[in-house]
Design a protein around this motif. Structure first.
Motif, short mmCIF file in Angstrom:
data_model
loop_
_atom_site.label_atom_id
_atom_site.label_comp_id
_atom_site.label_asym_id
_atom_site.label_seq_id
_atom_site.Cartn_x
_atom_site.Cartn_y
_atom_site.Cartn_z
N GLY A 188 0.81 -1.22 0.00
CA GLY A 188 0.00 0.00 0.00
C GLY A 188 0.84 1.26 0.00
N VAL A 189 1.99 1.24 0.70
CA VAL A 189 2.90 2.39 0.69
C VAL A 189 3.38 2.66 -0.74
N ARG A 190 3.80 1.61 -1.42
CA ARG A 190 4.28 1.78 -2.80
C ARG A 190 3.17 2.32 -3.70
N ASP A 191 1.98 1.76 -3.58
CA ASP A 191 0.86 2.22 -4.41
C ASP A 191 0.57 3.70 -4.15
N PHE A 192 0.62 4.10 -2.87
CA PHE A 192 0.31 5.48 -2.51
C PHE A 192 1.26 6.46 -3.19
N PHE A 193 2.57 6.18 -3.13
CA PHE A 193 3.54 7.13 -3.67
C PHE A 193 3.64 7.05 -5.20
N GLU A 194 3.50 5.87 -5.74
CA GLU A 194 3.53 5.78 -7.20
C GLU A 194 2.35 6.49 -7.82
N ALA A 195 1.20 6.47 -7.14
CA ALA A 195 0.03 7.18 -7.64
C ALA A 195 0.22 8.70 -7.61
N ARG A 196 1.19 9.16 -6.82
CA ARG A 196 1.49 10.59 -6.71
C ARG A 196 2.77 10.96 -7.45
N ASP A 197 3.15 10.12 -8.40
CA ASP A 197 4.26 10.40 -9.31
C ASP A 197 5.61 10.43 -8.62
N PHE A 198 5.78 9.62 -7.57
CA PHE A 198 7.08 9.45 -6.95
C PHE A 198 7.80 8.27 -7.61
N LEU A 199 9.11 8.37 -7.68
CA LEU A 199 9.94 7.32 -8.26
C LEU A 199 10.60 6.53 -7.14
N GLU A 200 10.43 5.20 -7.13
CA GLU A 200 11.10 4.38 -6.13
C GLU A 200 12.55 4.16 -6.54
N VAL A 201 13.47 4.35 -5.60
CA VAL A 201 14.90 4.24 -5.88
C VAL A 201 15.57 3.39 -4.81
N GLU A 202 16.83 3.03 -5.06
CA GLU A 202 17.64 2.30 -4.10
C GLU A 202 18.97 3.01 -3.94
N THR A 203 19.36 3.24 -2.72
CA THR A 203 20.63 3.91 -2.45
C THR A 203 21.52 3.00 -1.61
N PRO A 204 22.80 3.32 -1.46
CA PRO A 204 23.74 2.37 -0.86
C PRO A 204 23.43 1.99 0.58
N MET A 205 23.61 0.69 0.86
CA MET A 205 23.55 0.20 2.23
C MET A 205 24.91 0.36 2.91
N LEU A 206 25.98 0.16 2.15
CA LEU A 206 27.34 0.38 2.64
C LEU A 206 27.76 1.80 2.29
N GLN A 207 28.12 2.57 3.31
CA GLN A 207 28.46 3.97 3.09
C GLN A 207 29.82 4.28 3.71
N ALA A 208 30.60 5.05 2.97
CA ALA A 208 31.90 5.47 3.49
C ALA A 208 31.74 6.46 4.65
N ILE A 209 30.66 7.26 4.58
CA ILE A 209 30.35 8.21 5.64
C ILE A 209 28.89 8.02 6.02
N PRO A 210 28.60 7.54 7.24
CA PRO A 210 27.20 7.36 7.63
C PRO A 210 26.56 8.70 7.94
N GLY A 211 25.42 8.98 7.37
CA GLY A 211 24.77 10.27 7.61
C GLY A 211 23.28 10.15 7.50
N GLY A 212 22.59 11.25 7.79
CA GLY A 212 21.16 11.30 7.66
C GLY A 212 20.41 11.13 8.97
N ALA A 213 21.13 10.77 10.04
CA ALA A 213 20.47 10.59 11.34
C ALA A 213 21.53 10.63 12.43
N ALA A 214 21.11 11.03 13.62
CA ALA A 214 22.00 11.02 14.77
C ALA A 214 21.91 9.66 15.43
N ALA A 215 22.79 8.75 15.01
CA ALA A 215 22.75 7.37 15.51
C ALA A 215 24.12 6.74 15.38
N ARG A 216 24.39 5.76 16.22
CA ARG A 216 25.66 5.04 16.16
C ARG A 216 25.59 3.97 15.08
#
Length: 504
Positions: A188-216
């Protein structure tokens, strides 16, 4: 002999007995054939023929082939009854010696609960009105060597259900229903966003620099590059790079990893939705999230009601929206605007409420910690909390009329954080300064502070359009919509402390 050793001894005896049966079976025919193809599902047959009387079924002569696991068996001389379970539900088997023949009927009586069989026959209804498959022939497809628990629902050690989820799913229809509902929620999440013209993408799981959140983060080593990498704590910075590149509406539904504690609300590996929309602000995101949750709730209630209980949250009413200051004032006595605006008074009040602070904290950090300590757990009905201090929001855009706070919100339901979002900071110079402040905090010993990501600053210097983005914890959404209080109940294989190996 202890109860546990007695139980283990009985299990060993039954396993040995079943292995003897398998050995005898191997001498007579194929033990694990893979040429039986079912053409019907138990649950669908129950629904399709729910109103068909015995006479109607006999006249129609519906012949079906079903396959699944035996959950019960009653042998009564010349005929036997059994319960077969497949992925859709259960149906009764009617096994008759005169129809099967002496040898096949005798072989069927030797089957054990847990064995997987294929059965062909016509649909009928017994004298008690039970829809049944009157077997004309059957085959053993898989021999079950371990006995199923008799009362899985009654296990006092709930951890056993998590460690052996495969057994839980066999025995516990409620668990099966929860994970079917989870699959529908993700779809249902995918259907909701695709119906609103969002593109589903995949970004790296392994990162040289972890970012985007304050977490260990979790740390690993990439041998080919001889360099440490990190399992991502969030995909945020990569998703915003894509918006810079012109993909103006993107979402990712995938795993994040945070090297933190395990609790009823936290698992170190969890599923997160993040979405980013150019030419939008945090108000637009709150509207979208409210619409998304209402859509998912309606779908689960309509099609997977069996997965929900009285604790499942409904979203008929509009979500409340409070600033953090308003929330702290509402849910704390003996506090006023003047106290909130004075760092010394605020810190003393927060410490009296149980906050253990540090001398380096600013007024915004004290306010946030006071909110988390005294307010979060009280936000039962869906509530967006807005205007987070800039001090604790290194990636969010400052408000034009008050640069001390940001255009950021978090959504709380049933005392849990469900979503976090904000109008994105697209000022490269401001972002660089905030990254530096985070880097300084990390150097001072803050393990959860963010790293300085020079390439992300480089991307911002090319120009990020006005953008808003948010993250939603899918596991917690599933908990809400199915009425589960522990995150382990909605994860097929939650993280558990390693268990010492025991001989089979």
């Amino acid at each position: 002999m202890t109860e546990s050793s007695s139980g283990a001894g009985e299990t060993h005896r039954l396993v040995a007995q079943r292995k003897e049966k398998l050995a005898a079976w191997r001498e007579q025919r194929a033990a694990f054939p893979n040429d039986f193809r079912p053409d019907a599902l138990a649950g669908e047959l129950q629904q399709r023929h729910a109103d068909d009387a015995a006479e109607v079924l006999d006249e129609a002569g519906h012949e079906v082939a079903v396959a699944g696991r035996l959950l019960a068996k009653r042998v009564m001389g010349k005929l036997s009854f059994a319960t077969l379970q497949d992925r859709s539900g259960r149906i009764q088997l009617f096994m008759q010696r005169d129809l099967l023949g002496e040898d096949e009927y005798k072989a069927f009586k030797q089957l054990d609960i847990g064995d997987i069989v294929g059965v062909r026959g016509k649909l009928s209804r017994t004298n008690k009105g039970e829809l049944s498959v009157r077997a004309a022939d059957w085959r053993l497809l898989t021999k079950s060597l371990r006995p199923l628990p008799e009362k899985w629902h009654g296990l006092s050690d709930t951890e056993a259900r998590y460690r052996q989820r495969y057994v839980d799913l066999i025995m516990n229809q409620d668990s099966r229903a929860v994970f079917m509902a989870r699959s529908a929620i993700v779809r249902g999440v995918r259907d909701f966003f695709e119906a609103r013209d969002f593109l589903e993408v995949e970004t790296p799981m392994l990162q040289a620099i972890p970012g985007g959140a304050a977490a260990r983060p979790f740390v690993t080593h990439y041998n080919a590059l001889d360099h440490d990498f990190y399992l991502r704590v969030a995909p945020e910075l990569y998703l915003k790079r894509l918006v810079v590149g012109g993909l103006e509406r993107v979402f990712e539904l995938n795993r994040n990893f945070r090297n933190e504690g395990v609790s009823t609300r936290h698992n170190p590996e969890f599923t997160m939705l993040e979405f980013y929309q150019a030419y939008a602000d945090h108000h637009d995101l709150m509207d979208s999230i409210e619409a998304l949750l209402r859509t998912l709730s309606d779908h689960v209630a309509a099609h997977h009601g069996q997965a929900c209980n009285e604790d499942a949250v409904r979203f008929e009413q509009p979500f409340e929206r409070l600033t953090m200051r308003e929330a702290v004032l509402r849910y704390n006595e003996n506090i006023d605007q003047q106290l909130i605006d004075d760092k010394e008074q605020l810190s003393r009040f927060a410490e009296s409420a149980g906050v253990r602070g540090e001398a380096s904290w600013g007024q915004g950090k004290w306010l946030t910690e006071l909110f988390e300590e005294t307010v979060e757990h009280k936000l039962v009905t869906p509530t967006f909390v807005t205007d987070y201090p800039a001090e604790v929001s290194p990636l969010a855009r400052r408000r034009d009329d008050n640069p001390e706070v940001t255009e950021r919100f978090e959504l709380f339901i049933a005392g849990r954080e469900i979503a976090n979002g904000f109008s994105e900071l697209n000022d490269a110079e401001d972002q660089a300064a905030r990254f530096q402040a985070q880097a300084d905090a990390k150097a001072a010993g803050d393990d959860e502070a963010m790293y300085y990501d020079a390439d992300f600053i480089n991307a911002l210097e090319y120009g990020l359009p006005p953008t808003a983005g948010a993250g939603i914890g899918i596991d917690r959404v599933v908990m809400l919509l199915t009425g589960r209080s522990a995150i382990r109940d909605v994860l097929l294989f939650p993280q558990l402390r390693p268990q010492a190996a025991t001989p089979g």
